[in-house]
Write a protein that holds these residues in place. Structure first.
Motif, PDB file in Angstrom:
ATOM      1  N   MET A  77       0.871  -1.191   0.000  1.00 39.85           N
ATOM      2  CA  MET A  77       0.000   0.000   0.000  1.00 39.85           C
ATOM      3  C   MET A  77       0.901   1.232   0.000  1.00 39.85           C
ATOM      4  N   SER A  78       0.736   2.122  -1.025  1.00 37.63           N
ATOM      5  CA  SER A  78       1.704   3.217  -1.066  1.00 37.63           C
ATOM      6  C   SER A  78       1.262   4.372  -0.163  1.00 37.63           C
ATOM      7  N   THR A  79      -0.040   4.814  -0.277  1.00 35.42           N
ATOM      8  CA  THR A  79      -0.417   5.940   0.585  1.00 35.42           C
ATOM      9  C   THR A  79      -1.767   5.655   1.227  1.00 35.42           C
ATOM     10  N   THR A  80      -2.007   6.286   2.382  1.00 37.72           N
ATOM     11  CA  THR A  80      -3.305   6.192   3.034  1.00 37.72           C
ATOM     12  C   THR A  80      -3.917   7.577   3.109  1.00 37.72           C
ATOM     13  N   THR A  81      -5.122   7.685   2.606  1.00 32.82           N
ATOM     14  CA  THR A  81      -5.851   8.955   2.648  1.00 32.82           C
ATOM     15  C   THR A  81      -7.005   8.807   3.614  1.00 32.82           C
ATOM     16  N   ARG A  82      -7.428   9.909   4.224  1.00 30.44           N
ATOM     17  CA  ARG A  82      -8.576   9.844   5.143  1.00 30.44           C
ATOM     18  C   ARG A  82      -9.644  10.812   4.677  1.00 30.44           C
ATOM     19  N   THR A  83     -10.919  10.396   4.767  1.00 36.45           N
ATOM     20  CA  THR A  83     -12.022  11.310   4.488  1.00 36.45           C
ATOM     21  C   THR A  83     -13.183  10.964   5.414  1.00 36.45           C
ATOM     22  N   GLN A  84     -14.334  11.600   5.233  1.00 43.44           N
ATOM     23  CA  GLN A  84     -15.465  11.258   6.087  1.00 43.44           C
ATOM     24  C   GLN A  84     -16.333  10.177   5.457  1.00 43.44           C
TER      25      GLN A  84
ATOM     26  N   ARG B 212      -6.615   0.098  -6.796  1.00 44.87           N
ATOM     27  CA  ARG B 212      -5.350   0.133  -7.510  1.00 44.87           C
ATOM     28  C   ARG B 212      -5.438   1.226  -8.584  1.00 44.87           C
ATOM     29  N   GLN B 213      -4.445   2.080  -8.629  1.00 46.64           N
ATOM     30  CA  GLN B 213      -4.394   3.107  -9.679  1.00 46.64           C
ATOM     31  C   GLN B 213      -2.967   3.175 -10.234  1.00 46.64           C
ATOM     32  N   ASP B 214      -2.878   3.115 -11.539  1.00 49.29           N
ATOM     33  CA  ASP B 214      -1.552   3.059 -12.192  1.00 49.29           C
ATOM     34  C   ASP B 214      -0.692   1.956 -11.570  1.00 49.29           C
ATOM     35  N   GLY B 215      -1.371   0.840 -11.241  1.00 43.07           N
ATOM     36  CA  GLY B 215      -0.639  -0.322 -10.746  1.00 43.07           C
ATOM     37  C   GLY B 215      -0.250  -0.248  -9.289  1.00 43.07           C
ATOM     38  N   VAL B 216      -0.550   0.870  -8.621  1.00 41.93           N
ATOM     39  CA  VAL B 216      -0.151   1.030  -7.211  1.00 41.93           C
ATOM     40  C   VAL B 216      -1.398   0.933  -6.320  1.00 41.93           C
ATOM     41  N   MET B 217      -1.325   0.095  -5.276  1.00 36.46           N
ATOM     42  CA  MET B 217      -2.450  -0.044  -4.354  1.00 36.46           C
ATOM     43  C   MET B 217      -2.535   1.189  -3.443  1.00 36.46           C
ATOM     44  N   GLN B 218      -3.748   1.692  -3.250  1.00 38.03           N
ATOM     45  CA  GLN B 218      -3.976   2.852  -2.395  1.00 38.03           C
ATOM     46  C   GLN B 218      -4.982   2.470  -1.308  1.00 38.03           C
ATOM     47  N   ARG B 219      -4.989   3.256  -0.231  1.00 39.77           N
ATOM     48  CA  ARG B 219      -5.922   2.963   0.875  1.00 39.77           C
ATOM     49  C   ARG B 219      -6.607   4.265   1.284  1.00 39.77           C
TER      50      ARG B 219
END
Ligand code: FAS
Ligand code: PHB
Length: 393
Positions: free
Chosen positions: A1-8, A146-153
């Motif tokens: 997992m490359s980055t973790t973003t937070r939202t509501q 997954r975006q551009d081959g990179v897993m995101q969270r």
């Protein structure tokens, strides 16, 4: 997992329900991120709904999305029905309910919604592949993609599953929890768009050859449908074959009003009734086609998606403003009451207006007798007008 973003609120799906929910939440100061599997160009390429209930029009106006609607859309006081060569009769929803519908395409609504989200700096992640939902029943649900081959969270408080019938959200609810109800109809609708002046009214036709209808998008864009076998493809229907079928089924009076022309879009949609219960599991809320599908005969699909958004957006706003979760707790029951009402109407109209493969002569006559009863009976017309124009939210 490359980055973790937070939202509501994570919103899965960038169709009309996801975009509308994100727009209303943003107006209330609530952050959301939309994960859309395809691209906005692909979303906008799909030709779908056209008739808006009074409540949908009111929502669009209330949330500042009605500028184009009020210049390009058309107000309709009701809808016409023709059958077996009889004169058209009119279900006057304005007389019976005091409310009216509008014709304005789902594509245009979706364009307006993308423009509004862009203007507000909304976060819409396109080409979000392999979306998966995690810890849905915990206090910190999250989604991976997954975006551009990179897993995101992305972590959030809630997840809105606005990802349509084939999405991942409904499939994320355990089969031991989810109950589904389905009826598949043995025919489809061949839809044609043409740059021709439309017939003034929305008109449905019952004919021994099959169902047909006239609708519109704007004063120079007509939308027509004829019932066809599920085994057909658009290539089986030349423009000439389509126009002949439509004018035959609509009868001579309406046929004289139909201006034919080259089709600019031709597609076949299957018809089904489908409802999934419950529409909430943990912090996941199903919205729109992710939870229910209706045959387009009642013009309910998009309008049901918007009524789900009406209920869920107000419940989320109430939660973030007061900490009260009662609206969230009652969302599924509230939304499903309207879903089943619209499912009933769409099923009833589909059975009334279509020719079923196993239908016999008496079945056709019984449909015509039902239509004649409707034509002669104001109370029956009122009983149709109320759910057709849309019950108040
Ligand atoms: P949508 O299906 O519109 O949008 C869901 C979005 O989620 C899509 O953009 C999809 O790409 C995305 N998605 C799916 N899986 C995902 C995943 N795993 N991850 C991320 N994103 C994902 N209704 C009417 O009222 N009248 C009509 O005439 C009519 N005609 C129709 C014809 C067809 C062919 C179809 C399929 C539907 C029709 N409908 C009609 C119903 C239609 O308008 C829907 O009710 C409406 O699109 C519902 O909107 P959403 O719930 O946003 O779902
Ligand atoms: C449409 O305009 O596409 C339309 C209108 C009414 C329906 C279905 C589709 O019942």
């Amino acid at each position: 997992m490359s980055t973790t973003t937070r939202t509501q609120v994570i919103i899965v799906g960038g169709g009309p329900s996801g975009l509308m929910l994100s727009h209303i939440l943003a107006q209330a100061g609530i952050e959301s991120i939309i994960l859309e599997r395809t691209s906005r160009q692909h979303v906008l390429s799909r030709i779908r709904a056209g008739v808006l209930e009074a409540g949908t029009v009111q929502m669009l106006r209330q949330h500042g999305l009605a500028q184009r609607l009020d210049t390009e859309g058309s107000v309709h006081n009701g809808t016409g029905i023709v059958w077996a060569g009889h004169e058209q009769f009119f279900i006057d929803v304005k007389k019976h309910t005091g409310r009216t519908m509008m014709t304005y395409g789902q594509t245009a609504i979706t364009e307006d919604l993308y423009a509004a989200r862009d203007a507000a700096g909304g976060v819409i992640i396109e080409a979000a592949a392999d979306v998966a939902l995690h810890d849905i029943t915990g206090s910190r649900p999250w989604a991976s993609y997954r975006q551009d081959g990179v897993m995101q969270r992305i972590e959030a408080d809630f997840i809105a599953g606005c990802d349509g019938f084939h999405g991942v959200s409904r499939r994320s609810i355990p089969e031991t929890v989810l109950q589904t109800f389905e009826k598949v109809y043995p025919f489809g609708w061949l839809g044609v768009m043409s740059r021709t002046p439309p017939v003034p009214e929305i008109i449905y036709a019952n004919h021994p050859d099959g169902f047909a209808m006239c609708s519109q998008r704007n004063p120079m864009l007509s939308r027509y449908y004829v019932q066809c076998p599920l085994s057909d493809t658009p290539e089986d229907w030349s423009d000439d074959r389509f126009w002949n079928a439509l004018t035959t089924r609509m009868g001579p009076v309406i046929a004289d009003q139909i201006e034919t022309g080259p089709s600019i879009e031709k597609s076949i949609a299957p018809l089904r009734s489908f409802v999934a219960e419950p529409m909430r599991w943990g912090q996941l809320f199903l919205v729109g086609d992710a939870a229910h599908i209706v045959p387009p005969t009642g013009a309910k699909g998009l309008n049901l998606a918007f009524s789900d958004v009406f209920y869920l957006s107000r419940a989320l706003i109430d939660f973030y403003r007061t900490g009260k979760g009662s609206g969230l707790d009652s969302y599924s029951e509230t939304a499903l009451r309207r879903v089943w009402s619209a499912t009933r109407l769409s099923w009833w109209l589909t059975n009334l207006l279509h020719r079923f493969p196993e239908q016999t002569a008496i079945d056709q006559r019984l449909q015509e007798a039902e239509l004649d009863f409707l034509r002669r009976n104001e109370d029956a017309q009122r009983a149709l007008a109320r759910p057709y124009v849309g019950e108040p939210f």
